[in-house]
Design an enzyme around this catalytic site. Sequence first.
Site, PDB file in Angstrom:
ATOM      1  N   ASP A  82       0.855  -1.188   0.000  1.00 50.64           N
ATOM      2  CA  ASP A  82       0.000   0.000   0.000  1.00 50.64           C
ATOM      3  C   ASP A  82       0.898   1.248   0.000  1.00 50.64           C
ATOM      4  O   ASP A  82       2.139   1.120   0.135  1.00 50.64           O
ATOM      5  CB  ASP A  82      -0.898  -0.073   1.253  1.00 50.64           C
ATOM      6  N   GLY A 196      -8.650   7.262   7.741  1.00 54.90           N
ATOM      7  CA  GLY A 196      -8.679   7.390   9.191  1.00 54.90           C
ATOM      8  C   GLY A 196      -7.371   8.001   9.664  1.00 54.90           C
ATOM      9  O   GLY A 196      -6.310   7.769   9.064  1.00 54.90           O
ATOM     10  N   VAL A 254      -9.263  -1.107   3.756  1.00 56.60           N
ATOM     11  CA  VAL A 254      -9.845  -1.012   5.092  1.00 56.60           C
ATOM     12  C   VAL A 254      -8.728  -1.090   6.128  1.00 56.60           C
ATOM     13  O   VAL A 254      -8.028  -2.110   6.219  1.00 56.60           O
ATOM     14  CB  VAL A 254     -10.828  -2.182   5.333  1.00 56.60           C
TER      15      VAL A 254
HETATM   16  P1  13P Z   1      -9.069   3.599   6.573  1.00 57.29           P
HETATM   17  O1  13P Z   1      -8.021   3.460   7.632  1.00 57.29           O
HETATM   18  O2  13P Z   1      -9.800   4.845   6.665  1.00 57.29           O
HETATM   19  O3  13P Z   1      -9.943   2.380   6.503  1.00 57.29           O
HETATM   20  O4  13P Z   1      -8.272   3.654   5.183  1.00 57.29           O
HETATM   21  C1  13P Z   1      -7.350   2.642   4.852  1.00 57.29           C
HETATM   22  C2  13P Z   1      -6.634   2.933   3.605  1.00 57.29           C
HETATM   23  O5  13P Z   1      -7.164   3.520   2.692  1.00 57.29           O
HETATM   24  C3  13P Z   1      -5.247   2.481   3.493  1.00 57.29           C
HETATM   25  O6  13P Z   1      -4.654   2.806   2.298  1.00 57.29           O
END
Ligand code: 13P
Length: 307
Positions: A82, A196, A254
């Site tokens: 990510d 978040g 998530v």
């Molecule tokens: P949240 O923590 O808001 O669920 O978002 C996660 C995210 O998009 C990680 O790249």
Amino acid sequence: METTSKQLIDRARAGGLAIPAFNIPYLPMMQPVIQAIVDADAVAFIESARLEWYKFEAKGPGPIATEFKKYAGANHVRLHLDHVPVVDEDDIYVDYLPIIQEAIALGFDSVMVDASRLSLEENIAATSLAVQIAHAAGVPCEAELGAVLGHESGPLPPYEELYTSGKGFTDIDEAARFSTETGCDWLSVAIGNIHGAVSGAQRDAKKVEARLNLDHLEKLSRATDLPLVLHGGTGIRKEYLREAMKRGIAKINVGTEIRQAYESAFREAGTVVAAQEAVYHRTFDYLSNDIEVAGKRSILTNERINA
Ligand code: 13P
């Protein structure tokens, strides 16, 4: 032959579904998250971002890959890198290409470069370099255009103001140009979604319930003809998720949802085992209720995904 991550996302998009991608900020979350995915008979990505080893305890791409390999079954999970930012949430330039190269060498199935804090031209240039490296290794590359806020340490403008102004939303013409010029495989878009918080007191607070501009999403999907990614999946109502999947969202990230489950159980019970149990239940519940059919292996494909 193993079904690739790219094929899974393509199938999800064609079926109006999405692959959920769960973030791992603490290594002991790996086992219960994967177990919940298997028990829900789902297909999902496991992912970790650079900030999860800087600001949390994921330790780095190496430890993430090692932990993943201990529990992964090819029928249910794939490993994704990510956010590797080019400029991070604290405005620091990052030597991003070696991180992407390292992850690919470790066997990550897909990667993300995030140059969204740069100008359009700079974002295109930085993303193109990452895409070339990923594609040379046969790995798909996600990129981001627009401002998915929330990771920065400063206070956010009030959510309603952010949403109604549409400020920072991914621009439709820019998205068309970006997808053609970078050759990225999946595009993370800003359509009202926010991340978040990861620092300060907000990190433990309940995340605001974000809304999604579904008309804007549909236009982005048509303009790019790419599978689109929804970051900030925590706290978005399932009616929105369902519609977003029909209009081009093929991957939903998530993080906060399951991180806070882990942290609060750890604080209350004081053991990793209790925290793992809480994560298992929250992940299973998310797959069974919040996101429902998305990610369902039996719906995503009639065959075993590894067949
Ligand atoms: P949240 O923590 O808001 O669920 O978002 C996660 C995210 O998009 C990680 O790249």
